[in-house]
Design a protein around this motif. Structure first.
Motif, PDB file in Angstrom:
ATOM      1  N   ALA A 337       0.861  -1.179   0.000  1.00 50.05           N
ATOM      2  CA  ALA A 337       0.000   0.000   0.000  1.00 50.05           C
ATOM      3  C   ALA A 337       0.895   1.225   0.000  1.00 50.05           C
ATOM      4  O   ALA A 337       1.984   1.195   0.569  1.00 50.05           O
ATOM      5  N   HIS A 338       0.443   2.288  -0.648  1.00 48.60           N
ATOM      6  CA  HIS A 338       1.279   3.479  -0.744  1.00 48.60           C
ATOM      7  C   HIS A 338       0.447   4.733  -0.476  1.00 48.60           C
ATOM      8  O   HIS A 338      -0.522   4.997  -1.181  1.00 48.60           O
ATOM      9  N   VAL A 339       0.818   5.461   0.549  1.00 45.36           N
ATOM     10  CA  VAL A 339       0.198   6.761   0.794  1.00 45.36           C
ATOM     11  C   VAL A 339       1.224   7.794   0.363  1.00 45.36           C
ATOM     12  O   VAL A 339       2.186   8.059   1.081  1.00 45.36           O
ATOM     13  N   PRO A 340       1.080   8.353  -0.851  1.00 45.47           N
ATOM     14  CA  PRO A 340       2.135   9.205  -1.396  1.00 45.47           C
ATOM     15  C   PRO A 340       2.118  10.603  -0.790  1.00 45.47           C
ATOM     16  O   PRO A 340       1.121  11.029  -0.198  1.00 45.47           O
ATOM     17  N   GLU A 341       3.232  11.292  -0.980  1.00 46.12           N
ATOM     18  CA  GLU A 341       3.375  12.630  -0.445  1.00 46.12           C
ATOM     19  C   GLU A 341       2.483  13.615  -1.210  1.00 46.12           C
ATOM     20  O   GLU A 341       1.836  14.462  -0.627  1.00 46.12           O
ATOM     21  N   ASP A 342       2.458  13.454  -2.525  1.00 44.86           N
ATOM     22  CA  ASP A 342       1.693  14.358  -3.374  1.00 44.86           C
ATOM     23  C   ASP A 342       0.309  13.766  -3.618  1.00 44.86           C
ATOM     24  O   ASP A 342       0.101  13.006  -4.537  1.00 44.86           O
ATOM     25  N   ARG A 343      -0.653  14.140  -2.757  1.00 42.56           N
ATOM     26  CA  ARG A 343      -1.972  13.492  -2.862  1.00 42.56           C
ATOM     27  C   ARG A 343      -2.774  13.993  -4.040  1.00 42.56           C
ATOM     28  O   ARG A 343      -3.608  13.279  -4.560  1.00 42.56           O
ATOM     29  N   ALA A 427       4.026   4.779   3.954  1.00 45.39           N
ATOM     30  CA  ALA A 427       3.228   5.978   4.200  1.00 45.39           C
ATOM     31  C   ALA A 427       4.149   7.186   4.304  1.00 45.39           C
ATOM     32  O   ALA A 427       5.027   7.238   5.162  1.00 45.39           O
ATOM     33  N   VAL A 428       3.942   8.155   3.402  1.00 42.95           N
ATOM     34  CA  VAL A 428       4.764   9.359   3.408  1.00 42.95           C
ATOM     35  C   VAL A 428       3.941  10.515   3.963  1.00 42.95           C
ATOM     36  O   VAL A 428       2.929  10.893   3.394  1.00 42.95           O
TER      37      VAL A 428
END
Ligand SMILES: Nc1ncnc2c1ncn2[C@@H]1O[C@H](COP(=O)(O)OP(=O)(O)OP(=O)(O)O)[C@@H](O)[C@H]1O
Ligand SMILES: [Mg+2]
Length: 521
Positions: A337-343, A427-428
């Motif tokens: 799973a990836h919670v990117p910095e640039d949403r 998660a970022v």
């Protein structure tokens, strides 16, 4: 006529969007020469109210007075003419032009490029006046986020702004840059300017603001209350309407097998400069590895090589399978799973609905996939469930992502990523821009992931967050891991030294030497 004590008076302001009452009979005043904090949960209506003051929206009803005079703005130009300047969270600068060119952009300065040097001098004078340092001849793309923000502020000052609206200016800044900005704000009010300051960081608010107005679901719950004597806890209570615990409880737990392993990973950033230089890391089942560091030291690139969004050298094993240089679908299939910095650009599709955004990763698999197509009834029902569970504020799951407030968009992405029951979560800055209540909720969710056995790589600039969630903390500096320490006996001073470029072993050697020196002398 005597001068009004108020720079701004907003009276009984109502702003309605289809299905949303964003501002519900709001009263707001800004005194001359004060810093006034505007607080509220994600989606409470802060940006909307200030956009109306800056001439971007027209209130459905209500009045606005500037220095006592009734105004009726039909565009931002009208607001600028009355001395109002707004620094938005998303900057609006031209990357290929210089600082001075950006500051002059849109002004009717005949052939300014002929006398650019002269204007550079003017910009430098303005910098001296307010302590906003940035090279006028530098191109925007060469600047850090903090420097770009200074350009945005200079731009409003150059246009003669006396009333400055800052919409979450510190959300994107490193700690040192925050201190500098606070200095600048103090110098601006000392010179007679008035400031509206929107922030979710209550520590800063108590440190810098004179008064505070709080919105909850579009309504004012505290109007222009003096900040003196108020604590972080009092403010949180006013915003959320209940007590907020500032640190979540973490259960002791033994980590399991290695899920993620990086060996000697190298990568370049977008400018072709080395961004990761020989990174070695391991994250185990049920473990949170925190990555600490000042932003721009390789954190984003680290997350991107793991999720298949950036080429690299070296090996990246997920459950023993090498995913380095594989397309993102490989990492998704291995349960990442990836919670990117640039949403706004990477994490979501602004013109799609909440439902569509929640199935962006799962549409190929059961239960969302139905034969060759997507089971929309299931998808909608599932999105409704997530909307309830994550308290996503929106009229319905059909609402387009771009209409969500910053914090609510963030929750949509988190809901999607956590609901795939990942083996590894990258998660970022997962709580950046969230209100105190939402931060508590998200941190609790991340800890629940850990308890269910997910390996978590947590990148954060908030040391406090890392200390409350992580099992171990690794510090990254210029693409290199300076040291990894267990959280239990993490020494904040030691972490700080690593964040500014000292290797852990060198710090410890020096400390041992000075301790020995003290014993013998
Ligand atoms: N252009 C728009 N069209 C429709 N609804 C909108 C629009 N802009 C904002 N909204 C809605 O108005 C409400 C208030 O949003 P606003 O952006 O003002 O919140 P906020 O207090 O700034 O929140 P955050 O802290 O998350 O930035 C939200 O429900 C949002 O979805
Ligand atoms: Mg906002």
């Amino acid at each position: 006529m005597s001068e009004s004590p108020f720079a701004v008076e907003m009276n009984d302001v109502v702003i309605r969007f289809p299905g949303v009452l964003a501002n519900d009979h709001v009263n707001f005043t800004l005194r001359q020469g004060e810093i006034h904090a505007l607080l509220g949960e994600n989606g409470a209506g802060k940006s909307t109210l200030m956009n109306a003051l800056a001439g971007l929206y027209r209130p459905t009803s209500g009045t606005i007075r500037i220095n006592g005079e009734l105004v009726n703005f039909s565009s931002p130009k009208d607001a600028i003419a009355k001395g109002i300047g707004m620094v938005h969270q998303h900057f609006m600068l031209v990357p290929t032009q210089t600082v001075t060119e950006n500051i002059l952009l849109g002004l009717d300065q005949p052939r300014f490029f002929m006398r650019l040097k002269e204007y550079d001098q003017k910009v430098l004078a303005l910098q001296d006046q307010f302590g906003l340092r940035v090279d006028p001849t530098a191109k925007i793309w060469q600047l850090s986020v903090g420097e770009q923000q200074r350009v945005e502020i200079l731009k409003t000052l150059y246009r003669g702004a006396n009333i400055l609206i800052m919409d979450e200016p510190t959300a994107v800044l490193a700690p040192q840059e925050i201190d500098d900005l606070i200095e600048t704000m103090r110098s601006m009010v000392a010179q007679g300017k008035s400031i509206v300051f929107i922030s979710h960081k209550l520590q800063e608010v108590t440190a810098v603001a004179d008064r505070v107005t709080v919105l909850r679901k579009g309504k004012v719950t505290a109007e222009g209350v003096s900040i003196a004597g108020m604590t972080k806890r009092d403010l949180a209570q006013l915003m959320v309407g209940r007590d907020v615990v500032f640190s979540v409880a973490k259960k002791p737990q033994k980590p399991g097998d290695v899920v993620l392993s990086l060996k000697d990973v190298h990568a370049e950033n977008n400018k072709g400069v080395p961004a990761l230089r020989g990174v070695n890391l391991e994250v185990r089942q049920g473990e949170i590895l925190g990555i600490a560091g000042v932003s721009g030291n390789g954190q984003s690139e680290l997350a991107e090589v793991i999720t298949g969004m950036r080429p690299c050298q070296g090996s990246i094993l997920i459950n023993g399978e090498d995913v380095a240089n594989q397309p993102p679908i490989v990492s998704i299939r291995s349960g990442v799973a990836h919670v990117p910095e640039d949403r706004t650009h990477v994490g979501s599709a602004p013109n799609l609905s909440i439902t569509d955004n929640t199935i962006m990763k799962a549409y190929r698999e059961q239960p969302v996939a139905k034969g060759w197509s997507v089971d929309f009834t299931y998808a909608r029902e599932n999105a409704r469930k997530l909307k309830r569970a994550y308290e996503i504020l929106a009229p319905s799951v059909e609402t387009m992502a771009r209409k969500l407030s910053g914090g609510n968009l963030q929750k949509v992405i988190l809901a999607r990523e956590i609901s795939i029951e990942p083996r590894l979560m990258v998660a970022v800055q997962p709580t950046r821009g969230l209100d105190v209540g939402a931060i508590e909720a998200i941190q609790t969710l991340i800890l629940a992931q850990r308890e269910s056995g997910t390996a978590v790589l947590l990148v954060s600039e908030e040391l406090e967050e890392l200390l409350s969630l992580s099992d171990r903390i690794a510090v990254i500096y210029e693409g290199e891991i300076m040291g990894i320490v267990p959280n239990e006996n993490a020494d904040v001073e030691e972490l700080g030294l690593m964040m500014t470029g000292s290797h852990l072993e060198d710090i410890r050697k020096q400390k041992a030497a000075s301790d020995a020196g003290r014993v013998t002398s």
